[in-house]
Design a protein around this motif. Sequence first.
Motif, PDB file in Angstrom:
ATOM      1  N   HIS A  31       0.853  -1.198   0.000  1.00  8.52           N
ATOM      2  CA  HIS A  31       0.000   0.000   0.000  1.00  8.52           C
ATOM      3  C   HIS A  31       0.887   1.247   0.000  1.00  8.52           C
ATOM      4  N   GLU A  32       1.895   1.236   0.847  1.00  6.65           N
ATOM      5  CA  GLU A  32       2.809   2.382   0.923  1.00  6.65           C
ATOM      6  C   GLU A  32       3.590   2.566  -0.382  1.00  6.65           C
ATOM      7  N   ILE A  33       4.013   1.468  -0.989  1.00  8.08           N
ATOM      8  CA  ILE A  33       4.700   1.555  -2.288  1.00  8.08           C
ATOM      9  C   ILE A  33       3.756   2.162  -3.317  1.00  8.08           C
ATOM     10  N   GLY A  34       2.505   1.712  -3.313  1.00  9.45           N
ATOM     11  CA  GLY A  34       1.506   2.280  -4.225  1.00  9.45           C
ATOM     12  C   GLY A  34       1.329   3.765  -4.016  1.00  9.45           C
ATOM     13  N   GLN A  74      -0.199  -0.556 -10.100  1.00  6.07           N
ATOM     14  CA  GLN A  74       0.443  -1.824 -10.489  1.00  6.07           C
ATOM     15  C   GLN A  74       1.425  -2.342  -9.438  1.00  6.07           C
ATOM     16  N   ASP A  75       1.946  -1.457  -8.595  1.00  6.01           N
ATOM     17  CA  ASP A  75       2.846  -1.870  -7.520  1.00  6.01           C
ATOM     18  C   ASP A  75       2.167  -1.796  -6.150  1.00  6.01           C
ATOM     19  N   GLY A  76       0.849  -1.581  -6.145  1.00  2.00           N
ATOM     20  CA  GLY A  76       0.122  -1.396  -4.897  1.00  2.00           C
ATOM     21  C   GLY A  76      -0.360  -2.681  -4.250  1.00  2.00           C
ATOM     22  N   MET A  77      -1.096  -2.494  -3.190  1.00  2.00           N
ATOM     23  CA  MET A  77      -1.559  -3.580  -2.343  1.00  2.00           C
ATOM     24  C   MET A  77      -2.368  -4.628  -3.096  1.00  2.00           C
ATOM     25  N   LEU A  78      -3.390  -4.195  -3.809  1.00  2.00           N
ATOM     26  CA  LEU A  78      -4.263  -5.161  -4.462  1.00  2.00           C
ATOM     27  C   LEU A  78      -3.547  -5.896  -5.596  1.00  2.00           C
ATOM     28  N   SER A  79      -2.703  -5.195  -6.330  1.00  3.24           N
ATOM     29  CA  SER A  79      -1.924  -5.868  -7.381  1.00  3.24           C
ATOM     30  C   SER A  79      -1.021  -6.939  -6.770  1.00  3.24           C
ATOM     31  N   PHE A  80      -0.421  -6.633  -5.633  1.00  4.47           N
ATOM     32  CA  PHE A  80       0.421  -7.611  -4.940  1.00  4.47           C
ATOM     33  C   PHE A  80      -0.403  -8.821  -4.519  1.00  4.47           C
TER      34      PHE A  80
END
Length: 171
Positions: A31-34, A74-80
Amino acid sequence: GVSARTELDQGTFRDRLDEIVDNEIPIFIHHEIGELREESLDSGTLKKLVATYPGSAIELTARALKDILADTHQDGMLSFIINERRAASLGFYLGFLDGMRKVLFPEIIESFKNFPENKDWSLIEDARSACRVKNLSRAAFLQEAVQSLEWEDIQTVKCRLEQKLLSPLGL
């Protein structure tokens, strides 16, 4: 592993809570990365909205929009969660999706209805993608509205935000 048929086994849940939390730390990191990588609703715009319309539905919507865009990046929580096929994490995500974030992301609710049986991750990805497209458009509208505060009065911009952003959301 904490349910007793259809109910939560409180004792097992309590005993495994630390393990559950440790397993979910990566989703919060994503989430933080997103948030770091999401550029469609910049912090300057959000700060201006908060300062101009504090405590309003506009502020709450903008904050929730920023979170949803971070999660669907694309780098966020749900994508992960999707890429790693983390069904339990998806359950937590849905379980804690509330308020304005739920209003901004209704697609995920529908796509999850049959997920426990079919484990069709493509439906979850389709919901993530559809949500992202829709909310990127909302973010662009917010960016434009904040820029227009340079030459328009606060009330005029507020009326436009209420009419074009909030009303379609049922607010």
